[in-house]
Design a protein around this motif. Structure first.
Motif, short mmCIF file in Angstrom:
data_model
loop_
_atom_site.label_atom_id
_atom_site.label_comp_id
_atom_site.label_asym_id
_atom_site.label_seq_id
_atom_site.Cartn_x
_atom_site.Cartn_y
_atom_site.Cartn_z
N ARG A 191 0.81 -1.22 0.00
CA ARG A 191 0.00 0.00 0.00
C ARG A 191 0.83 1.27 0.00
NH1 ARG A 191 -4.14 -1.53 -2.10
NH2 ARG A 191 -5.00 0.52 -1.61
N ARG A 192 2.15 1.16 0.13
CA ARG A 192 2.95 2.37 0.25
C ARG A 192 3.16 3.03 -1.11
NH1 ARG A 192 7.97 1.80 4.22
NH2 ARG A 192 7.65 4.07 4.31
N VAL A 193 3.03 4.35 -1.11
CA VAL A 193 3.05 5.10 -2.37
C VAL A 193 4.46 5.61 -2.67
CG1 VAL A 193 2.11 7.10 -3.58
CG2 VAL A 193 0.66 5.80 -2.00
N PRO A 194 4.99 5.30 -3.85
CA PRO A 194 6.31 5.81 -4.24
C PRO A 194 6.19 7.25 -4.72
CG PRO A 194 5.43 4.50 -6.01
CD PRO A 194 4.38 4.48 -4.91
N ARG A 195 7.24 8.03 -4.53
CA ARG A 195 7.24 9.41 -4.98
C ARG A 195 8.44 9.66 -5.90
NH1 ARG A 195 2.05 10.69 -4.31
NH2 ARG A 195 1.36 10.53 -2.15
N ALA A 196 8.37 10.75 -6.65
CA ALA A 196 9.46 11.11 -7.56
C ALA A 196 10.78 11.19 -6.81
CB ALA A 196 9.15 12.44 -8.24
N GLY A 197 11.81 10.59 -7.39
CA GLY A 197 13.14 10.62 -6.79
C GLY A 197 13.48 9.38 -5.97
N TYR A 198 12.48 8.55 -5.63
CA TYR A 198 12.77 7.34 -4.85
C TYR A 198 13.56 6.36 -5.73
CZ TYR A 198 9.46 8.60 -1.09
OH TYR A 198 8.80 9.20 -0.05
N PRO A 199 14.57 5.68 -5.14
CA PRO A 199 15.37 4.72 -5.93
C PRO A 199 14.59 3.44 -6.23
CG PRO A 199 16.53 5.43 -3.92
CD PRO A 199 15.11 5.86 -3.78
N VAL A 200 14.77 2.93 -7.43
CA VAL A 200 14.29 1.60 -7.79
C VAL A 200 15.45 0.64 -7.57
CG1 VAL A 200 13.32 0.14 -9.61
CG2 VAL A 200 12.69 2.56 -9.47
N VAL A 201 15.19 -0.47 -6.89
CA VAL A 201 16.27 -1.38 -6.47
C VAL A 201 15.99 -2.80 -6.94
CG1 VAL A 201 16.98 0.00 -4.47
CG2 VAL A 201 15.15 -1.69 -4.22
N ALA A 202 17.07 -3.54 -7.12
CA ALA A 202 17.00 -4.97 -7.42
C ALA A 202 18.32 -5.60 -7.00
CB ALA A 202 16.74 -5.21 -8.91
N ASP A 203 18.26 -6.74 -6.33
CA ASP A 203 19.47 -7.44 -5.88
C ASP A 203 20.39 -6.53 -5.07
OD1 ASP A 203 18.61 -9.72 -7.33
OD2 ASP A 203 19.48 -8.87 -9.16
N GLY A 204 19.77 -5.67 -4.26
CA GLY A 204 20.56 -4.81 -3.39
C GLY A 204 21.22 -3.63 -4.07
N LYS A 205 20.93 -3.42 -5.37
CA LYS A 205 21.54 -2.32 -6.11
C LYS A 205 20.46 -1.37 -6.63
CE LYS A 205 25.33 -5.21 -7.77
NZ LYS A 205 25.85 -5.95 -8.95
N VAL A 206 20.85 -0.12 -6.79
CA VAL A 206 19.94 0.86 -7.39
C VAL A 206 19.97 0.66 -8.91
CG1 VAL A 206 19.48 3.31 -7.78
CG2 VAL A 206 20.22 2.53 -5.53
N VAL A 207 18.80 0.40 -9.49
CA VAL A 207 18.71 0.15 -10.94
C VAL A 207 17.84 1.18 -11.65
CG1 VAL A 207 19.12 -2.33 -10.66
CG2 VAL A 207 16.76 -1.45 -10.68
N GLY A 208 17.39 2.18 -10.91
CA GLY A 208 16.56 3.19 -11.55
C GLY A 208 16.03 4.20 -10.56
N GLU A 209 15.11 5.06 -11.04
CA GLU A 209 14.55 6.10 -10.19
C GLU A 209 13.11 6.38 -10.58
OE1 GLU A 209 15.34 10.78 -9.96
OE2 GLU A 209 17.06 9.62 -9.26
N VAL A 210 12.27 6.51 -9.57
CA VAL A 210 10.86 6.86 -9.80
C VAL A 210 10.77 8.30 -10.29
CG1 VAL A 210 8.64 7.26 -8.64
CG2 VAL A 210 9.99 5.22 -8.08
N THR A 211 9.94 8.53 -11.30
CA THR A 211 9.74 9.89 -11.81
C THR A 211 8.38 10.45 -11.38
OG1 THR A 211 8.95 8.94 -13.91
CG2 THR A 211 11.27 9.61 -13.79
N SER A 212 7.37 9.59 -11.28
CA SER A 212 6.03 9.99 -10.83
C SER A 212 5.41 8.82 -10.09
CB SER A 212 5.12 10.35 -12.01
OG SER A 212 5.59 11.45 -12.75
N GLY A 213 4.69 9.10 -9.02
CA GLY A 213 4.01 8.04 -8.30
C GLY A 213 2.77 8.57 -7.59
N ALA A 214 1.75 7.72 -7.48
CA ALA A 214 0.50 8.12 -6.82
C ALA A 214 -0.37 6.88 -6.63
CB ALA A 214 -0.24 9.15 -7.67
N PRO A 215 -1.36 6.97 -5.75
CA PRO A 215 -2.37 5.92 -5.71
C PRO A 215 -3.19 5.97 -7.00
CG PRO A 215 -2.46 7.30 -3.73
CD PRO A 215 -1.60 8.01 -4.72
N SER A 216 -3.48 4.81 -7.59
CA SER A 216 -4.29 4.76 -8.81
C SER A 216 -5.74 4.47 -8.45
CB SER A 216 -3.77 3.68 -9.76
OG SER A 216 -4.75 3.38 -10.74
#
Length: 384
Positions: A312-337
């Motif tokens: 249920r937690r909402v991601p916001r712009a700038g939050y890191p996207v992670v996989a296998d303990g590494k940063v693999v990207g960045e959120v640009t926009s996020g909101a409840p749909s």
């Protein structure tokens, strides 16, 4: 008077009406704009199921006219604007010489030698300045028409029926990304079949003095019973910028300052298709964008993907996207749909983690790695 004195926000022609409707107002790009009138979720769902009415008068209209208007726009922008037929519109971008995106735009060809460029409110002055500078040597005039227009948008599945009840313009013949002059409720308007919600709908460019009359006429027509709507009230509601953001997010539409910026070229943003190298002559950024296109072929840039929360937690712009303990990207926009009933986000991620269903992808939300499903954009596509 101190030069540091706060600048008063600008007001649209509908400002008093918004306040009379109890709108929550917010400063957006130097304008005092309605954020919501009541529940942003209800406003969002009204657009998806019935209809919503927006005041978008903060957008920046710039008219380009003259014998070389098309040549100027072909030089100044990355698209093939000279190839746009009168009455049609095109989504395009204006870039810096280094290929960075200054803004994304819609350009309407109103007549053989007359175009209207519509810029985002936050970038309107930047776009105007760039067009004026790039117009040097062309037999064309660039005119700031931001004060000449109010802009109303009616969006949602009921919008064609509502608008048809107020105009004799040929709406059935009006294609997506086209515009025609007409009269709506007695008000002269440019009627454009464009929008930023993922739904069918129209944007109406009118004189500011006519905005309130048109808003009221649309509201009245959208609240009455019509036999073709099953005899019940159509359900058109006023909508603010908050639901406009969740609507465009579900539709996978980029927002300048989030998915687009001067740090990105159109190829970095996955929108290289808007760059038309085949058009004749030079254009600002051609050399840098040619290199960016080649680079994207050999070293794929990060890919813009959709993310759907498992929790249920909402991601916001700038939050890191992670996989296998590494940063693999960045959120640009996020909101409840409101449509999906879950938090969603758009994010730029490494190509290796961009395929739908890629396992082990999450978003770092204040130190907690929340699981997310990678999906293709858009999250929502309307039924034709």
């Amino acid at each position: 008077m101190s030069s540091n004195a706060p600048v008063e926000p600008r007001h649209t022609a509908l400002d008093a009406l918004h306040r009379s409707l109890g709108a929550t107002m917010t400063d957006f790009a130097g304008w005092d704009m309605p954020l919501r009138y009541g529940s942003e979720r209800d406003e969002h769902l009204a657009v998806r199921t019935k209809g919503g009415l927006f005041d978008l008068s903060h957008m920046g209209e710039i008219t380009v006219t003259g014998p070389q208007a098309a040549a100027l726009l072909d030089f100044a922008l990355v698209g093939n604007i000279g190839g746009v037929k009168p009455g049609r519109a095109r989504y395009t971008m204006i870039c810096r010489a280094d290929g960075g995106i200054l803004d994304d735009l819609i350009v309407y060809r109103l007549a053989e030698t007359t175009y209207m460029v519509v810029a985002n409110a936050s970038n309107a002055q930047t776009v105007l300045d760039a067009l004026v500078e790039r117009a040097e040597g062309f037999d064309a005039e660039v005119r700031d028409d931001r004060d000449a227009y109010a802009l109303l948008a009616i969006q949602g599945p009921e919008s064609p029926g509502i608008l048809k009840s107020l105009t004799d313009a040929d709406l059935d013949g009006l294609k997506y990304y086209a515009g025609l002059p007409g009269t709506v409720a007695g008000v002269p308007a440019l009627i454009a079949r464009t929008g930023y919600t993922g739904e069918d709908g129209f944007e109406l460019f009118v004189a500011p003095a006519d905005a309130e009359k048109l808003w009221q006429a649309l509201t009245d027509a959208g609240g009455t019973s019509r036999p073709e709507a099953g005899g019940t009230a159509v359900g058109l509601v006023p909508c603010g910028l908050s639901c406009r953001d969740t609507l465009r997010l579900e539709a996978g539409m980029p927002l300048y300052g989030h998915e687009l910026s001067t740090a990105l070229t159109p190829f970095d943003a996955g929108l290289g298709r808007v760059v038309k190298f085949e058009k004749e002559g030079d254009f600002v950024g051609r050399e840098a964008l040619t290199e960016a296109a080649a680079r994207a072929e050999s070293q794929p840039p990060r890919v813009l993907v959709g993310l759907i929360a498992e929790g249920r937690r909402v991601p916001r712009a700038g939050y890191p996207v992670v996989a296998d303990g590494k940063v693999v990207g960045e959120v640009t926009s996020g909101a409840p749909s409101p449509t999906l009933g879950k938090p969603i986000a758009m994010a730029y991620v490494d190509a290796a983690h961009s395929a739908p269903g890629t396992p082990g992808v999450g978003v770092d939300i204040r130190g907690s790695h929340e699981p997310y499903e990678v999906v293709a954009l858009p999250f929502y596509k309307r039924q034709k």
